[in-house]
Design an enzyme around this catalytic site. Sequence first.
Site, PDB file in Angstrom:
ATOM      1  N   ASP A  43       0.849  -1.203   0.000  1.00  0.00           N
ATOM      2  CA  ASP A  43       0.000   0.000   0.000  1.00  0.00           C
ATOM      3  C   ASP A  43       0.884   1.254   0.000  1.00  0.00           C
ATOM      4  OD1 ASP A  43       0.889  -0.136   2.615  1.00  0.00           O
ATOM      5  OD2 ASP A  43      -1.103   0.052   3.517  1.00  0.00           O
ATOM      6  N   SER A  44       2.214   1.042   0.058  1.00  0.00           N
ATOM      7  CA  SER A  44       3.148   2.147  -0.165  1.00  0.00           C
ATOM      8  C   SER A  44       2.975   2.725  -1.571  1.00  0.00           C
ATOM      9  CB  SER A  44       4.598   1.682   0.041  1.00  0.00           C
ATOM     10  OG  SER A  44       4.849   0.498  -0.697  1.00  0.00           O
ATOM     11  N   ASP A  82      -1.020  -6.157  -0.569  1.00  0.00           N
ATOM     12  CA  ASP A  82      -1.350  -5.606   0.752  1.00  0.00           C
ATOM     13  C   ASP A  82      -2.864  -5.434   0.913  1.00  0.00           C
ATOM     14  OD1 ASP A  82       0.256  -4.961   2.899  1.00  0.00           O
ATOM     15  OD2 ASP A  82       1.072  -3.150   1.973  1.00  0.00           O
ATOM     16  N   LYS A 112      -0.815  -9.591   2.367  1.00  0.00           N
ATOM     17  CA  LYS A 112      -0.093  -9.149   3.575  1.00  0.00           C
ATOM     18  C   LYS A 112      -1.057  -8.323   4.411  1.00  0.00           C
ATOM     19  CE  LYS A 112       3.184  -5.776   3.634  1.00  0.00           C
ATOM     20  NZ  LYS A 112       2.515  -4.765   4.505  1.00  0.00           N
ATOM     21  N   GLU A 114      -1.301  -5.895   7.902  1.00  0.00           N
ATOM     22  CA  GLU A 114      -0.649  -5.177   9.005  1.00  0.00           C
ATOM     23  C   GLU A 114      -1.379  -5.490  10.303  1.00  0.00           C
ATOM     24  OE1 GLU A 114       0.014  -0.958   8.674  1.00  0.00           O
ATOM     25  OE2 GLU A 114       0.911  -1.153   6.689  1.00  0.00           O
ATOM     26  N   GLU A 181       8.724  -4.472  10.541  1.00  0.00           N
ATOM     27  CA  GLU A 181       9.126  -3.157  10.034  1.00  0.00           C
ATOM     28  C   GLU A 181       9.663  -2.314  11.178  1.00  0.00           C
ATOM     29  OE1 GLU A 181       6.269  -1.217   7.524  1.00  0.00           O
ATOM     30  OE2 GLU A 181       7.541   0.554   7.290  1.00  0.00           O
TER      31      GLU A 181
END
Length: 258
Positions: A43-44, A82, A112, A114, A181
């Site tokens: 999502d970066s 993501d 992925k 978070e 991270e």
Amino acid sequence: MKITTKTISSLKAERPIVAVTAYDTPTAAYADAAGVDLILVGDSVGTTQLGFETTVPVTLEMMLHHTAAVARAQPKALLVADIPFAIAHDDFSKLLDACRQLMQAGGAQAVKIEGGAALAPKIAQLIAAGIPVLGHFGLLPQNVHQLGGYRKFGRGEAEKSALVEDAIALQKAGCFAVLCEMIDGTVAGAIANELKVPLIGIGSGPHCDGQILVCNDLLGYNAGYIPSFVKQYAQLGAAAQKAFADFAAEVRNGKFPS
Ligand code: KIV
């Protein structure tokens, strides 16, 4: 041969895992031709490609659009997408639907998510439903507005134990690998030793089982903030600016087209 989640899990015993982000077809094709093991459509994409200040505005539609573009490169590398902001905290059926869309329409092989121990029960349910999950703990950029910024995790004893708890819970839930991270390097090393699944680090020191970097950061194609742990292996931004300037000059002075 196509890399699977099983390949990634088994690499822990063999060699460091190499992972990068990509958001479009040519970048994915170049990274894949270079032999990376895992491509993450992070999502970066919001901060690196779409001009947002954080990843919070990134939607499922944006993730689908970019995941499908990366899938069209037909990478051998494992393709992971993501889950964007807040969806993992929505009803389980909405989370499952988002994963299904990223895999069926987007072409991802895994997602992925978070979140640490608190999300482990939902992650276990997803895995039982056939969705492979890459866990993500430590700094969770989607929580930036709660955190008040980005920072390193794992310096005090309480934070260190919470990180270990997160990693173990994600492994127990069935993640094929976990990403940490911005956690303290010594803590990351201890967690990597403890886990059976690979620990892939970003900004978390050299003792992880693999490393991931955001492609724009490592390629030097990022006009914004570059984290201090990043090593730039190219200066594509400067090369692009020079190419644009050369083109502009040649059009203006009549050299192009010749
Ligand atoms: O979105 C992203 O790029 C990430 C990084 C940690 C790799 O999650």
